[in-house]
Design a protein around this motif. Structure first.
Motif, short mmCIF file in Angstrom:
data_model
loop_
_atom_site.label_atom_id
_atom_site.label_comp_id
_atom_site.label_asym_id
_atom_site.label_seq_id
_atom_site.Cartn_x
_atom_site.Cartn_y
_atom_site.Cartn_z
N LEU A 38 -4.81 13.68 -3.53
CA LEU A 38 -4.02 12.46 -2.60
C LEU A 38 -4.52 11.00 -3.46
N VAL A 39 -3.38 10.41 -3.72
CA VAL A 39 -3.57 9.23 -4.32
C VAL A 39 -3.61 7.90 -3.74
N THR A 40 -4.28 7.37 -3.39
CA THR A 40 -3.96 6.05 -2.51
C THR A 40 -4.05 4.59 -3.22
N GLY A 41 -3.68 3.67 -3.87
CA GLY A 41 -3.76 2.39 -3.86
C GLY A 41 -1.55 1.67 -3.62
N PRO B 148 0.96 -0.65 -0.29
CA PRO B 148 0.30 0.46 0.41
C PRO B 148 1.60 1.59 -0.19
N ALA B 149 0.12 2.53 -0.50
CA ALA B 149 1.02 4.00 -1.05
C ALA B 149 0.43 4.89 -0.88
N CYS B 150 0.90 5.73 -1.00
CA CYS B 150 0.32 6.52 -1.43
C CYS B 150 0.78 7.89 -2.07
N PHE B 151 0.54 8.84 -2.89
CA PHE B 151 1.19 10.18 -3.61
C PHE B 151 0.50 11.40 -3.29
N GLN B 152 0.99 12.32 -3.22
CA GLN B 152 0.24 13.74 -2.94
C GLN B 152 0.64 14.31 -3.80
N LEU B 153 0.29 15.73 -4.15
CA LEU B 153 0.83 16.74 -4.95
C LEU B 153 -0.55 17.71 -4.47
N ASP B 154 0.50 19.11 -4.60
CA ASP B 154 -0.65 20.35 -3.63
C ASP B 154 0.40 21.14 -4.23
N SER B 155 -0.45 22.72 -3.88
CA SER B 155 -0.11 23.72 -4.59
C SER B 155 -0.99 24.85 -3.19
N TRP B 156 0.15 25.94 -2.86
CA TRP B 156 0.01 27.02 -2.28
C TRP B 156 0.24 28.07 -2.30
N ASP B 157 -1.09 29.36 -1.47
CA ASP B 157 -0.54 30.54 -1.88
C ASP B 157 0.03 31.26 -0.20
N LEU B 158 0.83 31.15 0.32
CA LEU B 158 0.92 31.54 1.60
C LEU B 158 0.49 33.15 1.42
N ASP B 159 0.26 33.84 0.24
CA ASP B 159 -0.43 35.43 0.56
C ASP B 159 -1.18 35.55 0.68
N THR B 160 -2.62 34.11 0.14
CA THR B 160 -4.05 34.23 0.32
C THR B 160 -4.30 33.84 0.84
N GLY C 243 -9.40 14.86 -3.70
CA GLY C 243 -8.61 16.47 -3.62
C GLY C 243 -9.57 17.47 -3.07
N ARG C 244 -8.73 18.11 -2.18
CA ARG C 244 -9.50 19.67 -1.77
C ARG C 244 -8.59 20.97 -1.62
N ARG C 245 -9.56 21.40 -1.91
CA ARG C 245 -9.37 23.45 -1.58
C ARG C 245 -9.63 24.00 -0.61
N VAL C 246 -8.29 25.21 -0.39
CA VAL C 246 -9.00 25.88 0.10
C VAL C 246 -8.99 27.50 -0.02
N GLY C 247 -10.15 28.28 0.51
CA GLY C 247 -9.60 29.32 -0.45
C GLY C 247 -9.12 30.55 0.75
N PRO C 248 -9.55 31.86 -0.05
CA PRO C 248 -8.81 32.94 0.98
C PRO C 248 -9.76 32.73 2.37
#
Length: 139
Positions: A87-90, A68-80, A133-138
């Motif tokens: 997240l991919v699991t498998g 079992p394993a997982c893979f994560q990719l993300d992107s963040w804007d610390l100013d906003t 996946g999840r997204r957080v806004g300002p």
């Protein structure tokens, strides 16, 4: 319609998750080494819905294949205070000459160029059981 989880984060649909994964080149693979979680950064490409990366002899190859394993990719804007995470699991598998011919040739045509030096001749693929996946806004 926007779906929101219990914590108030926007839930990304499957197609959006794949679009974000396809645009990335550097993510993190999570595996278990002797009962302990390990997170490793990898250069990758996407084969359909499966993240694919190259590795040399070592932990990912030794402990990862078939597990079992997982893979994560993300992107963040610390100013906003905004960003997203996918997240991919498998389970991990090594792509070898014993696999179906089209899989081997398709994976080896992907543009995966490891930044780390040394032999990275083993191809690994995370066969997904779940993509979210999840997204957080300002704030």
């Amino acid at each position: 319609m926007r779906l929101v989880d219990q914590g108030g984060l926007e839930m990304l649909d499957y197609d959006e998750c794949l679009r974000l994964l396809a645009a990335g080149r550097l993510g993190r693979i999570g595996i278990v080494d002797h009962g302990q979680p390990v997170i490793l950064t990898v250069n990758y490409a996407l084969d359909g819905e499966a993240p694919v990366f190259r590795t040399g002899p070592g932990l990912k190859l030794r402990m990862g294949a078939g597990s079992p394993a997982c893979f994560q990719l993300d992107s963040w804007d610390l100013d906003t205070n905004s960003g997203w995470s996918v997240l991919v699991t498998g389970r991990l598998e090594e792509v070898t000459g014993y696999d179906e011919g089209t899989l081997v040739s398709r994976v080896r045509e992907l543009k995966v160029t490891p930044w780390a030096p040394g032999d990275r001749s083993h191809w690994m693929r995370l066969v997904p059981s779940r993509v979210s996946g999840r997204r957080v806004g300002p704030g």
